[in-house]
Motif scaffolding. Structure first.
Motif, mmCIF file in Angstrom:
data_model
loop_
_atom_site.group_PDB
_atom_site.id
_atom_site.type_symbol
_atom_site.label_atom_id
_atom_site.label_comp_id
_atom_site.label_asym_id
_atom_site.label_seq_id
_atom_site.Cartn_x
_atom_site.Cartn_y
_atom_site.Cartn_z
ATOM 1 N N GLU A 472 0.819 -1.213 0.000
ATOM 2 C CA GLU A 472 0.000 0.000 0.000
ATOM 3 C C GLU A 472 0.855 1.266 0.000
ATOM 4 O O GLU A 472 0.505 2.256 -0.638
ATOM 5 C CB GLU A 472 -0.935 0.002 1.209
ATOM 6 C CG GLU A 472 -2.077 -0.996 1.082
ATOM 7 C CD GLU A 472 -3.058 -0.884 2.232
ATOM 8 O OE1 GLU A 472 -2.763 -0.140 3.203
ATOM 9 O OE2 GLU A 472 -4.119 -1.521 2.167
ATOM 10 N N GLU A 473 1.982 1.227 0.705
ATOM 11 C CA GLU A 473 2.837 2.408 0.761
ATOM 12 C C GLU A 473 3.389 2.744 -0.620
ATOM 13 O O GLU A 473 3.477 3.914 -1.006
ATOM 14 C CB GLU A 473 3.983 2.183 1.749
ATOM 15 C CG GLU A 473 4.940 3.352 1.892
ATOM 16 C CD GLU A 473 4.290 4.607 2.467
ATOM 17 O OE1 GLU A 473 4.909 5.688 2.368
ATOM 18 O OE2 GLU A 473 3.166 4.510 3.001
ATOM 19 N N SER A 474 3.728 1.716 -1.388
ATOM 20 C CA SER A 474 4.232 1.940 -2.742
ATOM 21 C C SER A 474 3.133 2.515 -3.631
ATOM 22 O O SER A 474 3.377 3.426 -4.428
ATOM 23 C CB SER A 474 4.748 0.630 -3.334
ATOM 24 O OG SER A 474 5.224 0.819 -4.640
ATOM 25 N N ILE A 475 1.919 1.999 -3.491
ATOM 26 C CA ILE A 475 0.792 2.522 -4.267
ATOM 27 C C ILE A 475 0.511 3.966 -3.870
ATOM 28 O O ILE A 475 0.244 4.821 -4.723
ATOM 29 C CB ILE A 475 -0.456 1.641 -4.046
ATOM 30 C CG1 ILE A 475 -0.197 0.224 -4.553
ATOM 31 C CG2 ILE A 475 -1.678 2.242 -4.741
ATOM 32 C CD1 ILE A 475 -1.295 -0.764 -4.219
ATOM 33 N N ARG A 476 0.568 4.240 -2.568
ATOM 34 C CA ARG A 476 0.308 5.597 -2.087
ATOM 35 C C ARG A 476 1.316 6.582 -2.672
ATOM 36 O O ARG A 476 0.944 7.669 -3.147
ATOM 37 C CB ARG A 476 0.381 5.615 -0.553
ATOM 38 C CG ARG A 476 -0.099 6.900 0.091
ATOM 39 C CD ARG A 476 0.254 6.940 1.560
ATOM 40 N NE ARG A 476 1.686 7.077 1.755
ATOM 41 C CZ ARG A 476 2.353 8.222 1.612
ATOM 42 N NH1 ARG A 476 1.714 9.316 1.258
ATOM 43 N NH2 ARG A 476 3.652 8.265 1.812
ATOM 44 N N LYS A 477 2.596 6.212 -2.651
ATOM 45 C CA LYS A 477 3.626 7.095 -3.207
ATOM 46 C C LYS A 477 3.458 7.256 -4.716
ATOM 47 O O LYS A 477 3.715 8.333 -5.268
ATOM 48 C CB LYS A 477 5.018 6.556 -2.870
ATOM 49 C CG LYS A 477 5.376 6.701 -1.405
ATOM 50 C CD LYS A 477 6.761 6.158 -1.109
ATOM 51 C CE LYS A 477 7.116 6.346 0.370
ATOM 52 N NZ LYS A 477 8.451 5.764 0.694
ATOM 53 N N SER A 478 3.022 6.198 -5.386
ATOM 54 C CA SER A 478 2.794 6.285 -6.828
ATOM 55 C C SER A 478 1.693 7.277 -7.143
ATOM 56 O O SER A 478 1.801 8.067 -8.087
ATOM 57 C CB SER A 478 2.427 4.906 -7.382
ATOM 58 O OG SER A 478 3.481 3.995 -7.220
ATOM 59 N N ILE A 479 0.626 7.259 -6.346
ATOM 60 C CA ILE A 479 -0.472 8.204 -6.553
ATOM 61 C C ILE A 479 0.024 9.633 -6.395
ATOM 62 O O ILE A 479 -0.281 10.516 -7.212
ATOM 63 C CB ILE A 479 -1.619 7.912 -5.564
ATOM 64 C CG1 ILE A 479 -2.241 6.546 -5.853
ATOM 65 C CG2 ILE A 479 -2.680 9.007 -5.648
ATOM 66 C CD1 ILE A 479 -3.221 6.094 -4.789
ATOM 67 N N ALA A 480 0.818 9.871 -5.357
ATOM 68 C CA ALA A 480 1.335 11.224 -5.103
ATOM 69 C C ALA A 480 2.237 11.686 -6.245
ATOM 70 O O ALA A 480 2.103 12.810 -6.739
ATOM 71 C CB ALA A 480 2.080 11.254 -3.774
ATOM 72 N N VAL A 481 3.156 10.811 -6.679
ATOM 73 C CA VAL A 481 4.089 11.181 -7.749
ATOM 74 C C VAL A 481 3.344 11.443 -9.048
ATOM 75 O O VAL A 481 3.572 12.445 -9.739
ATOM 76 C CB VAL A 481 5.144 10.074 -7.955
ATOM 77 C CG1 VAL A 481 5.948 10.321 -9.232
ATOM 78 C CG2 VAL A 481 6.081 10.005 -6.750
ATOM 79 N N ASN A 482 2.437 10.553 -9.407
ATOM 80 C CA ASN A 482 1.709 10.699 -10.672
ATOM 81 C C ASN A 482 0.821 11.935 -10.668
ATOM 82 O O ASN A 482 0.653 12.595 -11.699
ATOM 83 C CB ASN A 482 0.873 9.447 -10.942
ATOM 84 C CG ASN A 482 1.731 8.217 -11.166
ATOM 85 O OD1 ASN A 482 2.885 8.328 -11.596
ATOM 86 N ND2 ASN A 482 1.204 7.061 -10.855
ATOM 87 N N PHE A 483 0.250 12.262 -9.505
ATOM 88 C CA PHE A 483 -0.574 13.468 -9.432
ATOM 89 C C PHE A 483 0.278 14.710 -9.614
ATOM 90 O O PHE A 483 -0.090 15.633 -10.348
ATOM 91 C CB PHE A 483 -1.313 13.526 -8.095
ATOM 92 C CG PHE A 483 -2.162 14.765 -7.935
ATOM 93 C CD1 PHE A 483 -3.424 14.821 -8.488
ATOM 94 C CD2 PHE A 483 -1.674 15.874 -7.262
ATOM 95 C CE1 PHE A 483 -4.198 15.968 -8.363
ATOM 96 C CE2 PHE A 483 -2.434 17.020 -7.130
ATOM 97 C CZ PHE A 483 -3.705 17.061 -7.684
#
Length: 721
Positions: A472-483
């Protein structure tokens, strides 16, 4: 208890009677005067409306005649609306409109009856203009008239009231045609006949001159804010070929029903309650899936809340897919910074019922799968656009006495034994690779150097042995970076997800494939269908590590002429660095076979992390960077040191973690991963800095790619010898 009698003097009764009488006479007199003057008033109002349309909207409105035919009924003939320098928008032969008198006293115009004979509304799209541009023009003017913050709840209430007020109690529409002309390449027409009688709505719509016949029937009661519409087609599905030609999509359904149950204020919020349902909806769009997706039965019972500065689908809402149900909560908040919220809550329910509720064609490899037990699901997502790094994401699918009792189309345990893997490039199969002892390049996990294993796990999936398929932490960081980047720059795939994507699924990039990948990973991990060690072993033997180079057995011999067990820490770090962009691997070497200087930072950063975890001894010289040497037989195929190659030209799937190195820039994997800038290496020689990339034409890049493919074919022949 008796109520005491009240005696009113007769003179007061006489005064009251005279007053009411005089008032009644005055009203009659004023009504008579107004009645006698109404034609003149009507003409004045029509002239004023025509002038306003011309001034505010650049519309040329013509009305042949406008007369009263009753106490509150106006009949107009030969009405035309033409935007200036645009095609005619509307032309109506005859229109009669009656309004309710009592609401009119309070300034509300509510229609009681509408009759229309012969007319059309035509929307024309040409180049970058349309004949409804005037709407946008007016909105732009209105937006500059006030600086006051809009109250969304008031806007929602006003819009809904205006719509409902325009729905008459009785209506008779004959041959009203709605047309769309999209650049003369796609045309639509809807010839409509409709009746509302005592609230009952019945309509017949001829689509594209007898191509199909639609019906929208139901019940309307605008006064109590209740509507119910059912749409269907005669003898076939209701569909629009226009979507297929313009959007490359196909959408059809047997029936579509919508209902407005109530709309009222609840405190400061305006609450709209309703439902939407569909039967046998078919969707076909390449981005969604490569095949037809059929939703047999779906319904949403919704409570929509519109607050002063937000719109929300309340958690009291329920979405149904056949027998499965879930409670969604969606909220969009406006302000100095926008806030997005999403919550899904599916209470404990039958697992087989949930599986069968998924649309047909969505999960092809799982068709026929039988399960027992129950499942429940929770998702929580929160994103404040002002601080995207604080994004919250939690997703949990919980099994309760869950087990698989029958395999479907695909046996999810097939990789526990020898199997054949077929890699694809650009949608075409490359070759069949046997994953098992009969293949001389197959390498058991125990025969692979720990240097390579630790390097790949550190770069790709550090928690592989402890997570259940997702981080989940990797997905969370991916969302932040992509946004923040406003594009898909970083994925959140684990090794489990990459393995499932490559072994069980097609390489087509669709939403359906991604959803199927997630479900298969969950089934494998939560049911322990495959051990972590076997998953890692298979992954290392199928991973792409160069142009037509698959598996660690092929890669170690290809690059270094040695067995996987003999790889050094430097060689392991190099191979880990090329996983995201394997086709660009040869461009990381100098002409003498050593690594290009920009790779040093990656080696040092990754090596330090591995050393802190006790996976390798500390090495201030760069963790084997200077000792990595490409096999001598390959060096003659290397490009000159001065050559600059745009490695982004090499395609990859794009679903994994971010690229480690995408070009000759002095940035490491973790620079891109966390967006940080680690302290520069002050011990690095200035001569190690490579020249800046120079822009090359597409033709030059194509020529270089063709040359690289030619070299690779020669290399394969050399490798086989």
């Amino acid at each position: 208890m008796q109520i005491p009698k009240i005696k009113i003097p007769k003179k007061y009764l006489k005064i009251g009677a005279w007053f009411l009488g005089v008032f009644f006479v005055v009203c009659i007199a004023l009504g008579a005067i107004a009645y006698s003057k109404r034609e003149a008033l009507l003409k004045k109002m029509v002239a004023k409306a025509i002038a306003k349309a011309d001034k505010d909207y650049d519309l040329e409105v013509k009305i042949g005649s406008a007369d009263f035919t009753g106490l509150s009924t106006v009949k107009m003939t030969h009405i035309s609306v033409v935007p200036k320098e645009r095609d005619t928008l509307s032309n109506i032969n005859e229109l009669s409109v009656s309004v309710k008198l009592f609401p009119l006293i309070f300034g509300n115009v509510k229609l009681s009856e509408v009759k229309l004979k012969e007319g059309y509304v035509s929307i024309v799209l040409k180049d970058s203009t349309t004949n409804i541009d005037f709407i946008l023009k007016r909105k732009k003017k209105d937006s500059t008239q006030t600086d006051q913050k809009a109250n969304l709840s008031e806007i929602a209430s006003n819009i809904l009231n205006q719509v409902l007020y325009k729905i008459p109690d009785d209506m008779d529409v004959k041959n009203m045609v709605f047309k769309l002309n999209d650049h003369d390449t796609a045309k639509l027409s809807f010839a409509t006949n409709a009746i509302i009688d005592g609230g009952d709505l019945k309509s017949t719509i001829d689509v594209n001159n007898n191509e199909a016949t639609w019906h929208i029937n139901g019940y309307v009661n605008p006064g109590s804010k209740k509507l119910n519409f059912l749409a269907y087609a005669d003898g076939k599905k209701l569909e629009l070929p226009y979507l297929n030609s313009k959007l490359h999509a196909k959408l059809s359904f047997d029936t579509l029903q919508t209902e407005l149950k109530n709309a009222k204020y609840s405190g400061d919020d305006y609450k709209i309650s309703g439902s939407w349902s569909v039967k046998n909806m078919l969707i076909n769009q390449p981005r969604i899936a490569s095949n037809d997706i059929i939703v047999q039965s779906a319904k949403l019972d919704a409570d929509i809340l519109v607050g002063p500065n937000y719109i929300a689908l309340d958690s009291t809402s329920t979405a149904y897919l056949k027998n499965a149900q879930i409670h969604p909560f969606v909220k969009y908040t406006l302000g100095k910074n926008k806030i997005y919220e999403l919550k899904l809550n599916a209470e404990e329910q039958d697992a087989q019922g949930v599986l069968e509720a998924f649309p047909q064609g969505l999960f092809e490899s799982l068709e026929g799968l039988k399960v027992q037990g129950k499942v429940k699901y929770n998702l929580n997502f929160y994103l404040d656009t002002k601080v995207p790094d604080s994004v919250r994401f939690n997703s949990t699918l919980t099994p309760v006495n869950f087990k698989i009792v029958q395999w479907g189309k695909t046996n999810l345990q097939k990789i526990n034994n020898t199997f054949v893997y077929t890699p694809y490039e650009y949608g075409k199969p490359m070759r069949d690779i046997t994953i098992g002892p009969s293949n001389p390049n197959f390498t058991p996990l125990s025969a692979i150097s720990k240097n390579f294993i630790n390097a790949v796990l550190t770069a790709e999936d550090p928690s592989f042995f402890t997570h259940n398929g997702f981080v989940e932490e990797s997905i969370r960081k991916s969302i932040a970076v992509n946004f923040k980047e406003k594009k898909f720059k970083r994925g959140g795939s684990t090794i489990s997800m990459q393995l499932v994507k490559n072994v069980y699924l097609s390489r087509q990039k669709t939403l359906a494939r991604k959803a199927e990948e997630i479900l298969i990973v969950w089934l494998i991990e939560h049911n322990h269908l495959i051990s972590k060690q076997r998953m890692l072993e298979v992954y290392f033997n199928i991973m792409e590590l160069g142009q037509n180079i698959y598996g660690i057995g092929e890669a170690s011999r290809y690059y270094f002429g040695k067995q996987p067990a003999d790889l050094t820490i430097g060689e392991g770090l190099f191979l880990a660095s090329i996983v995201p962009k394997p086709k660009a691997s040869m461009y990381k070497f100098m002409a003498d076979g050593s690594l290009k200087p920009y790779m040093f930072n990656y080696f040092r950063f990754m090596g330090n992390i591995m050393a802190r975890k006790g996976l390798t001894p500390g090495d201030t010289s760069g963790y084997g960077f200077y000792n990595v040497r490409l096999r001598e037989g390959l060096r003659r195929y290397l490009a000159p040191d001065t050559a600059v190659v745009d490695t982004t030209a090499f395609d990859d799937d794009g679903d994994g973690l971010p690229v480690v190195i995408v070009n000759d820039k002095n940035k490491s994997f973790f620079d891109r991963l966390f967006g940080g800038n680690p302290k520069k290496d002050t011990t690095t020689n200035k001569q190690m800095t490579t020249p800046a990339d120079t822009t090359k034409s597409k033709k030059q890049l194509r020529q270089e790619r063709r040359e690289e493919r030619r070299r690779q074919k020669e290399l394969e022949k050399t490798l086989q010898q």
